[in-house]
Scaffold this active site. Structure first.
Site, PDB file in Angstrom:
ATOM      1  N   SER A 133       0.790  -1.239  -0.213  1.00  0.00           N
ATOM      2  CA  SER A 133       0.077   0.068   0.156  1.00  0.00           C
ATOM      3  C   SER A 133       0.866   1.237  -0.072  1.00  0.00           C
ATOM      4  O   SER A 133       2.049   1.193  -0.290  1.00  0.00           O
ATOM      5  CB  SER A 133      -1.025  -0.222   1.359  1.00  0.00           C
ATOM      6  OG  SER A 133      -1.953   0.939   1.061  1.00  0.00           O
ATOM      7  N   ASN A 134       0.194   2.469   0.130  1.00  0.00           N
ATOM      8  CA  ASN A 134       1.157   3.548   0.254  1.00  0.00           C
ATOM      9  C   ASN A 134       0.406   4.431   1.324  1.00  0.00           C
ATOM     10  O   ASN A 134      -0.580   4.128   2.008  1.00  0.00           O
ATOM     11  CB  ASN A 134       1.159   4.371  -1.052  1.00  0.00           C
ATOM     12  CG  ASN A 134      -0.392   4.692  -1.441  1.00  0.00           C
ATOM     13  OD1 ASN A 134      -1.076   5.620  -0.861  1.00  0.00           O
ATOM     14  ND2 ASN A 134      -0.689   4.047  -2.367  1.00  0.00           N
ATOM     15  N   PRO A 135       1.106   5.681   1.851  1.00  0.00           N
ATOM     16  CA  PRO A 135       0.660   6.238   3.019  1.00  0.00           C
ATOM     17  C   PRO A 135      -0.391   7.481   2.634  1.00  0.00           C
ATOM     18  O   PRO A 135      -0.604   8.278   3.325  1.00  0.00           O
ATOM     19  CB  PRO A 135       2.099   7.135   3.481  1.00  0.00           C
ATOM     20  CG  PRO A 135       2.890   7.342   2.487  1.00  0.00           C
ATOM     21  CD  PRO A 135       2.414   6.289   1.255  1.00  0.00           C
ATOM     22  N   SER A 136      -1.208   7.338   1.493  1.00  0.00           N
ATOM     23  CA  SER A 136      -2.142   8.379   1.259  1.00  0.00           C
ATOM     24  C   SER A 136      -3.472   8.422   2.477  1.00  0.00           C
ATOM     25  O   SER A 136      -3.682   7.161   2.897  1.00  0.00           O
ATOM     26  CB  SER A 136      -2.917   8.044   0.025  1.00  0.00           C
ATOM     27  OG  SER A 136      -4.162   8.871  -0.337  1.00  0.00           O
ATOM     28  N   ALA A 175      -4.659   7.290  -4.660  1.00  0.00           N
ATOM     29  CA  ALA A 175      -3.200   6.860  -5.033  1.00  0.00           C
ATOM     30  C   ALA A 175      -3.349   5.405  -4.995  1.00  0.00           C
ATOM     31  O   ALA A 175      -2.983   4.563  -3.990  1.00  0.00           O
ATOM     32  CB  ALA A 175      -2.373   7.181  -3.501  1.00  0.00           C
TER      33      ALA A 175
END
Ligand code: C5P
Length: 226
Positions: free
Chosen positions: A26-29, A96
């Site tokens: 995942s990503n930190p959005s 994102a």
């Protein structure tokens, strides 16, 4: 706007791509930008569907929220929402989305065993914005659809933003340099430039994500009147 208010479909937040039942890419959005767009559109009297990845933000008043996890799920629910729209519809892709997902998701938790390394094979995820744009080009939607994308770049975003505007067939793109102070993930402010399909651009000063969201909504509604 009154009874003729446009509908908005907004994607927001990250996606999660599971490799086994307890692990994901995942990503930190945080979803803040998309939630702000949804809030601003609802305040203008528009009907809003917010297709949200896993985030911990409250749903803005008057907004219909659809929670999703993966990119493929987000694509399905976003296309469903756009397909249900009649009249004017603005699709704003702020999510994102993970570009890749594990080729397979194991049914049980992966064991480390004695191995010193592990190879994870990834496959491309759908580009949701591009797929909505292609469907629009094929006449798949009833609504008169406007497409708004985001280009978060490090450094001067203009070249990449213009390429994405063209390649994804957008009406406009909101570009920003996420490496600049006060911009990007997990901060409440942003500084953006709108690149329009007709080649014009609108440079905005640093402002809160909510104020930027209001400007995006106004611009999208203005475009819609053309
Ligand atoms: O190509 P890039 O990921 O930088 O494009 C950014 C724009 O495309 C954003 O508006 C983003 O929400 C959208 N996008 C998407 N699906 C993807 C990747 C990006 O909708 N898989």
């Amino acid at each position: 706007m009154g009874g003729n208010a446009a509908e908005f479909v907004v994607t927001a937040g990250p996606t999660r791509e599971y490799l086994d039942p307890v692990r994901f890419l995942s990503n930190p959005s945080t979803g803040r930008m998309g939630f702000a767009v949804a809030q601003a559109a609802a305040k203008r009297g528009c009907r809003v569907t917010l297709v949200a990845g896993p985030v911990s933000l409250p749903t803005p008043a008057g907004v219909k929220r659809v929670d999703v996890t993966s990119a493929r799920e987000m694509e399905k629910r976003a296309v469903e929402a756009v397909s249900a729209a009649k009249g004017k519809c603005v699709f704003v892709a702020t999510a994102a989305v993970a570009d890749w997902r594990p080729a397979r998701c194991a049914a049980a938790k992966l064991k480390k065993g004695a191995s010193r390394s592990m190879t994870l094979r990834l496959v491309r995820n759908p580009d949701i914005l591009r797929s909505v744009s292609r469907k629009r080009a094929r006449g798949a939607f009833r609504a008169r659809l406007r497409l708004v994308g985001f280009a978060a770049e490090t450094g001067d975003p203009s070249k990449e933003a213009m390429r994405k505007l063209r390649e994804k067939g957008l009406d406009f793109i909101v570009a920003n340099d996420v490496s600049a102070p006060g911009c990007g993930f997990a901060v409440p402010t942003n500084r953006a430039v709108f690149f329009m399909r007709d080649g014009s651009r609108v440079e905005l000063p640093m402002m809160s994500k909510l104020e930027l969201a209001r400007r995006i909504v106004s611009k999208a509604l203005e475009e819609d009147r053309r």
